[in-house]
Motif scaffolding. Structure first.
Motif, PDB file in Angstrom:
ATOM      1  N   HIS A   3       0.820  -1.205   0.000  1.00 22.43           N
ATOM      2  CA  HIS A   3       0.000   0.000   0.000  1.00 22.43           C
ATOM      3  C   HIS A   3       0.867   1.275   0.000  1.00 22.43           C
ATOM      4  N   ASP A  49      -0.228   3.881  -2.639  1.00 18.16           N
ATOM      5  CA  ASP A  49      -1.513   4.499  -2.300  1.00 18.16           C
ATOM      6  C   ASP A  49      -1.376   5.452  -1.120  1.00 18.16           C
ATOM      7  N   LYS A  63     -11.061   7.153   1.399  1.00 17.46           N
ATOM      8  CA  LYS A  63     -11.961   6.226   2.098  1.00 17.46           C
ATOM      9  C   LYS A  63     -11.659   4.783   1.695  1.00 17.46           C
ATOM     10  N   ASP A  64     -11.434   4.561   0.414  1.00 17.05           N
ATOM     11  CA  ASP A  64     -11.101   3.225  -0.069  1.00 17.05           C
ATOM     12  C   ASP A  64      -9.783   2.746   0.532  1.00 17.05           C
ATOM     13  N   LEU A  65      -8.797   3.638   0.618  1.00 15.16           N
ATOM     14  CA  LEU A  65      -7.514   3.259   1.212  1.00 15.16           C
ATOM     15  C   LEU A  65      -7.685   2.930   2.688  1.00 15.16           C
ATOM     16  N   ASP A  66      -8.481   3.710   3.386  1.00  9.69           N
ATOM     17  CA  ASP A  66      -8.723   3.455   4.806  1.00  9.69           C
ATOM     18  C   ASP A  66      -9.292   2.058   5.009  1.00  9.69           C
ATOM     19  N   GLU A  67     -10.236   1.686   4.170  1.00  8.74           N
ATOM     20  CA  GLU A  67     -10.847   0.359   4.289  1.00  8.74           C
ATOM     21  C   GLU A  67      -9.872  -0.749   3.914  1.00  8.74           C
ATOM     22  N   LYS A  68      -9.024  -0.498   2.912  1.00  7.49           N
ATOM     23  CA  LYS A  68      -8.018  -1.496   2.530  1.00  7.49           C
ATOM     24  C   LYS A  68      -7.000  -1.710   3.639  1.00  7.49           C
ATOM     25  N   LEU A  69      -6.597  -0.628   4.290  1.00  6.86           N
ATOM     26  CA  LEU A  69      -5.621  -0.752   5.371  1.00  6.86           C
ATOM     27  C   LEU A  69      -6.205  -1.531   6.542  1.00  6.86           C
ATOM     28  N   ALA A  98      -8.392  -3.915   6.278  1.00  4.20           N
ATOM     29  CA  ALA A  98      -8.368  -5.308   5.850  1.00  4.20           C
ATOM     30  C   ALA A  98      -6.954  -5.865   5.882  1.00  4.20           C
ATOM     31  N   ALA A  99      -5.967  -5.054   5.545  1.00  2.77           N
ATOM     32  CA  ALA A  99      -4.580  -5.505   5.552  1.00  2.77           C
ATOM     33  C   ALA A  99      -4.147  -5.888   6.950  1.00  2.77           C
ATOM     34  N   ARG A 100      -4.654  -5.214   7.943  1.00  5.22           N
ATOM     35  CA  ARG A 100      -4.318  -5.537   9.328  1.00  5.22           C
ATOM     36  C   ARG A 100      -4.783  -6.951   9.671  1.00  5.22           C
TER      37      ARG A 100
END
Length: 215
Positions: free
Chosen positions: A168, A171, A198-204, A206-208
């Motif tokens: 990421h 991004d 917002k999309d990056l926040d949600e991806k991060l 999920a990455a956790r």
């Protein structure tokens, strides 16, 4: 018309009545001497501008020509002032981009997200983008992906988090640039910019979960 003569020509007894091209060549040779090479930058600019304006006035002569020369001088000065003002704003903007992500108010990641959604619902996309980036930053700190660091900038956050989440990293840098643009670059926030953060926040988030399962 009085022509410029270098001291070397005067000593050699050169005729006063010489052509314009020859006078310019002699002036150029004179300026190449060591004394002129040590001239300061601002002194050189002042001399060039003064000489240019003086040439305009002499070419104008009198009557209508003088009026035209005056108009040209005013236009040139206006352009120079505008360029100076633009350069000063650029320098000031560059200094402001080093400001911290967070303001004085302490909030959790969820509080920043809630505030971002509220601002987005009201159409305040600049504020929404800022709060969403702060939600990302606080979330990364709360999950111990980055250590809390007072005064951290958006780009510093992206670099630090990108080392822990290399997938990421790009991004994160994009999000940091968007935040800096709307906060310090006088660029208005947009729904598209907010959607990116917002999309990056949600991806991060999920990455956790993926990282914890892998561990």
């Amino acid at each position: 018309m009085t022509l410029f003569l270098s001291p070397s020509l005067a000593l050699l007894g050169a005729p006063v009545d010489i052509g314009r091209d020859q006078a310019q060549q002699e002036a150029a040779r004179e300026l190449l001497k060591p004394g002129y090479q040590q001239e300061g930058f601002f002194d050189r600019i002042y001399r060039i501008v003064s000489q240019f304006l003086g040439d305009l006035v002499s070419i104008g002569g009198g009557g209508a020509g003088s009026v035209v020369s005056l108009v040209v001088i005013v236009v040139i000065l206006a352009i120079l002032v505008a360029l100076l003002f633009w350069a000063m704003r650029r320098m000031s903007r560059g200094r402001r981009t080093a400001a911290a992500v967070f303001g004085g108010q302490e909030r959790t990641a969820e509080q920043h997200r809630a505030e971002a959604e509220r601002l987005a619902s009201e159409g305040d996309w600049t504020g929404a983008v800022q709060e969403r980036l702060r939600a990302i930053a606080r979330g990364l700190e709360e999950r111990a992906i980055v250590s809390p660091l007072p005064g951290r900038t958006a780009l510093e956050l992206a670099e630090s988090a990108g080392r822990s989440l290399p997938a990421h990293a790009s991004d994160l840098r994009t999000a940091a640039r968007v935040f800096d643009d709307v906060t310090y670059g006088e660029v208005a926030g947009t729904p598209e910019a907010y959607a990116v953060l917002k999309d990056l926040d949600e991806k991060l988030a999920a990455a956790r979960v993926v990282l914890e399962v892998s561990a």
